[in-house]
Design an enzyme around this catalytic site. Structure first.
Site, PDB file in Angstrom:
ATOM      1  N   LYS A   1       1.720  -3.997 -10.821  1.00  0.00           N
ATOM      2  CA  LYS A   1       2.923  -3.321 -10.344  1.00  0.00           C
ATOM      3  C   LYS A   1       2.577  -2.087  -9.528  1.00  0.00           C
ATOM      4  O   LYS A   1       3.213  -1.791  -8.525  1.00  0.00           O
ATOM      5  CB  LYS A   1       3.786  -2.931 -11.555  1.00  0.00           C
TER       6      LYS A   1
ATOM      7  N   ARG B   1       1.388  -2.554 -15.611  1.00  0.00           N
ATOM      8  CA  ARG B   1       0.410  -1.760 -14.858  1.00  0.00           C
ATOM      9  C   ARG B   1      -0.949  -2.439 -14.796  1.00  0.00           C
ATOM     10  O   ARG B   1      -1.876  -1.929 -14.138  1.00  0.00           O
ATOM     11  CB  ARG B   1       0.251  -0.379 -15.501  1.00  0.00           C
TER      12      ARG B   1
ATOM     13  N   TRP C   1      -6.431  -3.205 -15.391  1.00  0.00           N
ATOM     14  CA  TRP C   1      -6.495  -4.012 -14.171  1.00  0.00           C
ATOM     15  C   TRP C   1      -7.816  -3.636 -13.526  1.00  0.00           C
ATOM     16  O   TRP C   1      -7.989  -2.498 -13.079  1.00  0.00           O
ATOM     17  CB  TRP C   1      -5.327  -3.686 -13.258  1.00  0.00           C
TER      18      TRP C   1
ATOM     19  N   GLU D   1       4.222 -14.343  -3.491  1.00  0.00           N
ATOM     20  CA  GLU D   1       3.807 -13.555  -4.639  1.00  0.00           C
ATOM     21  C   GLU D   1       4.085 -14.258  -5.963  1.00  0.00           C
ATOM     22  O   GLU D   1       3.246 -14.246  -6.860  1.00  0.00           O
ATOM     23  CB  GLU D   1       4.588 -12.232  -4.559  1.00  0.00           C
TER      24      GLU D   1
ATOM     25  N   ASN E   1      -7.326   5.731 -16.356  1.00  0.00           N
ATOM     26  CA  ASN E   1      -6.675   5.047 -15.244  1.00  0.00           C
ATOM     27  C   ASN E   1      -7.062   5.794 -13.977  1.00  0.00           C
ATOM     28  O   ASN E   1      -6.896   7.013 -13.911  1.00  0.00           O
ATOM     29  CB  ASN E   1      -5.155   5.082 -15.436  1.00  0.00           C
ATOM     30  N   GLY E   2      -7.596   5.071 -12.990  1.00  0.00           N
ATOM     31  CA  GLY E   2      -8.004   5.728 -11.749  1.00  0.00           C
ATOM     32  C   GLY E   2      -9.423   5.306 -11.400  1.00  0.00           C
ATOM     33  O   GLY E   2      -9.917   4.293 -11.898  1.00  0.00           O
TER      34      GLY E   2
ATOM     35  N   GLU F   1      10.092  -9.923   3.998  1.00  0.00           N
ATOM     36  CA  GLU F   1      10.209  -9.700   2.560  1.00  0.00           C
ATOM     37  C   GLU F   1      10.455 -11.029   1.820  1.00  0.00           C
ATOM     38  O   GLU F   1       9.899 -11.259   0.738  1.00  0.00           O
ATOM     39  CB  GLU F   1      11.345  -8.697   2.296  1.00  0.00           C
TER      40      GLU F   1
ATOM     41  N   HIS G   1       6.062 -18.813  20.236  1.00  0.00           N
ATOM     42  CA  HIS G   1       4.785 -18.300  20.759  1.00  0.00           C
ATOM     43  C   HIS G   1       3.603 -18.703  19.871  1.00  0.00           C
ATOM     44  O   HIS G   1       2.536 -18.107  19.961  1.00  0.00           O
ATOM     45  CB  HIS G   1       4.844 -16.775  20.894  1.00  0.00           C
TER      46      HIS G   1
ATOM     47  N   LYS H   1       7.942 -12.378  -1.129  1.00  0.00           N
ATOM     48  CA  LYS H   1       8.404 -12.714  -2.486  1.00  0.00           C
ATOM     49  C   LYS H   1       8.006 -14.142  -2.823  1.00  0.00           C
ATOM     50  O   LYS H   1       7.561 -14.424  -3.928  1.00  0.00           O
ATOM     51  CB  LYS H   1       9.922 -12.530  -2.549  1.00  0.00           C
TER      52      LYS H   1
ATOM     53  N   CYS I   1      -4.002   1.028 -14.294  1.00  0.00           N
ATOM     54  CA  CYS I   1      -4.083   0.631 -15.696  1.00  0.00           C
ATOM     55  C   CYS I   1      -2.993   1.413 -16.410  1.00  0.00           C
ATOM     56  O   CYS I   1      -2.409   2.326 -15.857  1.00  0.00           O
ATOM     57  CB  CYS I   1      -5.429   1.019 -16.288  1.00  0.00           C
TER      58      CYS I   1
HETATM   59  O1  M6R Z   1       5.189   1.305  -5.593  1.00  0.00           O
HETATM   60  P1  M6R Z   1       5.183   0.968  -4.122  1.00  0.00           P
HETATM   61  O2  M6R Z   1       6.525   0.703  -3.595  1.00  0.00           O
HETATM   62  O3  M6R Z   1       4.420   1.960  -3.317  1.00  0.00           O
HETATM   63  O4  M6R Z   1       4.355  -0.389  -4.065  1.00  0.00           O
HETATM   64  C1  M6R Z   1       3.986  -0.944  -2.842  1.00  0.00           C
HETATM   65  C2  M6R Z   1       3.640  -2.408  -2.984  1.00  0.00           C
HETATM   66  O5  M6R Z   1       2.522  -2.573  -3.807  1.00  0.00           O
HETATM   67  C3  M6R Z   1       4.806  -3.187  -3.599  1.00  0.00           C
HETATM   68  O6  M6R Z   1       5.968  -3.008  -2.832  1.00  0.00           O
HETATM   69  C4  M6R Z   1       4.487  -4.688  -3.670  1.00  0.00           C
HETATM   70  O7  M6R Z   1       4.330  -5.214  -2.391  1.00  0.00           O
HETATM   71  C5  M6R Z   1       5.606  -5.377  -4.406  1.00  0.00           C
HETATM   72  N1  M6R Z   1       5.414  -5.251  -5.821  1.00  0.00           N
HETATM   73  C6  M6R Z   1       5.765  -6.808  -4.044  1.00  0.00           C
HETATM   74  O8  M6R Z   1       6.869  -7.370  -4.692  1.00  0.00           O
END
Ligand code: M6R
Length: 596
Positions: free
Chosen positions: A591, A27, A74, A476, A100-101, A469, A492, A473, A2
């Site tokens: 994020k 956040r 969040w 996501e 937050n936490g 990756e 396979h 992307k 958060c």
């Molecule tokens: O802040 P971090 O790099 O530790 O975050 C890890 C993942 O949550 C982050 O890389 C996530 O997969 C990306 N936002 C995806 O685009």
């Protein structure tokens, strides 16, 4: 996961708090609220995005309100509803708290408070805190003592801010969740992250774990858990406030994709010597590996970790990349000879932090490769290398992945003494990425395949993590099905999924054996009628079998992996844009993921 903000000063508290919350929406954004202190506390909170709260606040007269706290959420405990939104208060509305936490012992505390007659209004773990503070106030404690005593009862992780009616003070405490204080003229700010107040001040104090702060308009007093007053360093943030805005792009993601050349130059600045062909990372002095290297990370950062593990292995060093939530130091050979590298953009990801803490407890040496100065990872590890990508607001990691790739290449060069040859290659990467940005046909490719059933991405060697990756992307931000595979694995099993409706993005760069074999896999796909999009530097005949071509410059294999990924970022962006997705804040995601 958060964002929290706090303000005490001679300005309009409400304006500062809402500005701060919009800087922290990355956040978490499923509900938001503020508490304004003006003799009595006035609390406004709403489920939904910040705009919902702003509508509610439109008619609020906050002239003369000098203190307040705010929150963007969040959800972890309880769904996103008005009642579960922060701030939370005690029954009399005397104390307001944002958090937050996760408070791990909240159930026991709630039981205890309920038995004492406290009625709860929300499902959250946070609500125990204002009730604990209020009980301490009733017992005659002064607000600061009441706050400290309440925090002393908590187990778990928290960044907490509280204000008590009738006082122009914000109290704060931190454990394993970030909190930073901003020092202005006649005003003091508090936030989970600097973008919340960067337009007001660039002078900051990063609160450490187990520290408390008392903020008033004149500044902040920071103390340790025993109450001893500390003299923490005041840092100056070098970001331009403009950096935290979209600078004319429709989305932060597109802006951040386009920032990659300069982010990469910043990452390399002062760390490579083109004349000598050497790498200099003072941050790593004395860290030469005497045993295996274990990289721990999540999501995009895990793909960067996989990429780095491959680089280490090519130089004869035993290295493995672990998804952080699957890393358990007690089930692995970890000792003082092991170097554990935490790769994390935010430096706050709970899974990565747990893995790093376990590694430290097992006696390993630890290195954080992170973007956020003063983050939890930086504090936890023996050493830190900053990737210097600057703030990344879009939830999708883009420029930070590229910067991780280069920063980790520097780490590999430094730790294995193999900078020779690599330096020239790394130096050319920012320009190669600029060429991709200037010439990309990604939006045409996106238009051609926006209606596909699914998207597949294949690569070998350094292009295998890029394939993963690319798929991440695409999933996501478009919410479409996408998978990344090692190109050799297609036959396979996954080949059964390949049809005329499933474009296959094939990453084929260089002219070695891996590239030639990937061309063979492309032929298999093509024979089954699937459209092929080749991401190619033109050094193999893959272009002949491809329906579409996304070019990358001829560059070394590390640079090719960085450049190829940029093409995939752009394709995902343009597909998501055509579909009208919430690109910067995809559904269900945040994020910074500070829960396990
Ligand atoms: O802040 P971090 O790099 O530790 O975050 C890890 C993942 O949550 C982050 O890389 C996530 O997969 C990306 N936002 C995806 O685009």
């Amino acid at each position: 996961m958060c964002g929290i903000v706090g303000y005490v000063g001679d300005g309009n508290a409400l304006e500062v708090l809402t500005t701060g919350l919009s800087g922290l929406e990355y956040r978490g954004y499923d509900s938001a609220g503020v508490a304004l202190g003006n003799g009595r506390l006035a609390v406004y909170k709403r489920a939904g995005e910040l705009a919902e709260l702003e509508d509610t606040l439109e008619d609020v007269d906050a002239d003369g309100v000098r203190v307040g706290i705010g929150h963007t959420r969040w959800s972890t405990h309880g769904p996103p509803t008005d009642a579960n939104a922060h701030p939370h208060t005690d029954a009399a509305g005397r104390v307001a708290v944002v958090h937050n936490g996760i408070i791990e012992n909240y159930a026991a505390l709630r039981e205890e408070l309920s038995a004492a007659g406290v009625a709860f209004e929300s499902d959250t773990d946070t609500e125990v805190v204002p009730h604990l503070i209020a009980r301490n106030l009733e017992r005659g404690m002064a607000p600061e003592r009441a706050f400290r005593a309440a925090i002393g009862r908590l187990e778990g992780s928290y960044a907490i801010a509280a204000t008590v009616a009738g006082s122009e003070v914000v109290h704060a405490a931190r454990k394993e969740s970030p909190l930073v204080i901003g020092l202005g003229e006649g005003a003091t700010y508090l936030a989970s992250d600097v973008p919340a107040f960067i337009e007001f001040t660039d002078r900051v104090i990063y609160l450490e774990d187990d520290q408390f702060a008392r903020l008033d308009a004149g500044g902040a007093v920071v103390a340790d858990a025993d109450g001893a007053v500390l003299d923490p360093p005041v840092d100056t943030i070098e970001w331009d406030p403009e950096d935290a805005g979209k600078s004319g792009y429709d989305h932060y993601m597109l802006k951040e994709i386009n920032e990659q050349p300069s982010a990469l130059r910043d990452c390399l600045r002062g760390r490579i010597d083109g004349l000598e062909g050497s790498v200099h990372l003072e941050e790593l002095a004395g860290l030469e590996p005497s045993g295996p290297i274990q990289l721990v990370a999540c999501g995009t950062s895990y793909h960067a970790a996989l990429f780095a593990a491959g680089m280490f292995r090519r130089r004869g060093i035993h290295a493995d990349a672990f998804i952080a939530s699957e890393y358990h130091a007690d089930r692995l050979p970890v000792d003082a000879d092991t170097l554990v590298v935490g790769v994390t953009q935010s430096g706050e990801t709970a899974d990565t932090m747990r893995a790093l803490r376990e590694a430290n407890r097992a006696g390993a040496r630890t290195l954080a490769v992170t973007n956020v100065v003063g983050s939890s990872a930086a504090r936890e590890c023996d050493r830190t290398l900053y990737i210097r990508a600057g703030p990344e607001i879009g939830v999708a990691a883009t420029k930070t992945f590229a910067s991780q790739q280069l920063a980790l290449a520097l780490v590999v060069a430094e730790l294995t003494g193999s900078s020779h040859g690599l330096v020239d290659e790394l130096r050319d990467v920012p320009d190669a990425v600029q060429t991709v940005l200037d010439t990309s046909r990604a939006s045409e490719v996106a238009d051609a395949y926006v209606d596909a059933d699914a998207y597949f991405f294949i690569g070998r060697g350094y292009q295998y993590p890029v394939a993963l990756e690319g798929a991440l992307k695409m999933k996501e931000i478009t919410y479409r099905h996408a998978e990344g595979f090692a190109a050799g694995e297609l036959k396979h099993g996954p080949l059964a999924l390949v049809t005329e409706e499933t474009p296959v993005f094939a990453l084929v760069t260089g002219e070695g054996e891996l590239a030639r074999k990937t061309v063979g896999n492309v032929k298999e796909v093509e024979a089954r009628g699937a459209p092929v999009v080749a991401v190619s530097d033109g050094r193999t005949e893959v272009d002949r079998y491809a329906d579409e071509l996304l070019s990358v410059p001829e560059i070394g294999e590390i640079g090719a992996a960085v450049a190829a990924n940029v093409q995939l970022q752009l394709v995902s962006y343009w597909v998501a844009n055509s579909l009208g997705r919430s690109i910067d804040r995809p559904r269900n995601l945040a994020k910074s993921v500070t829960v396990e």
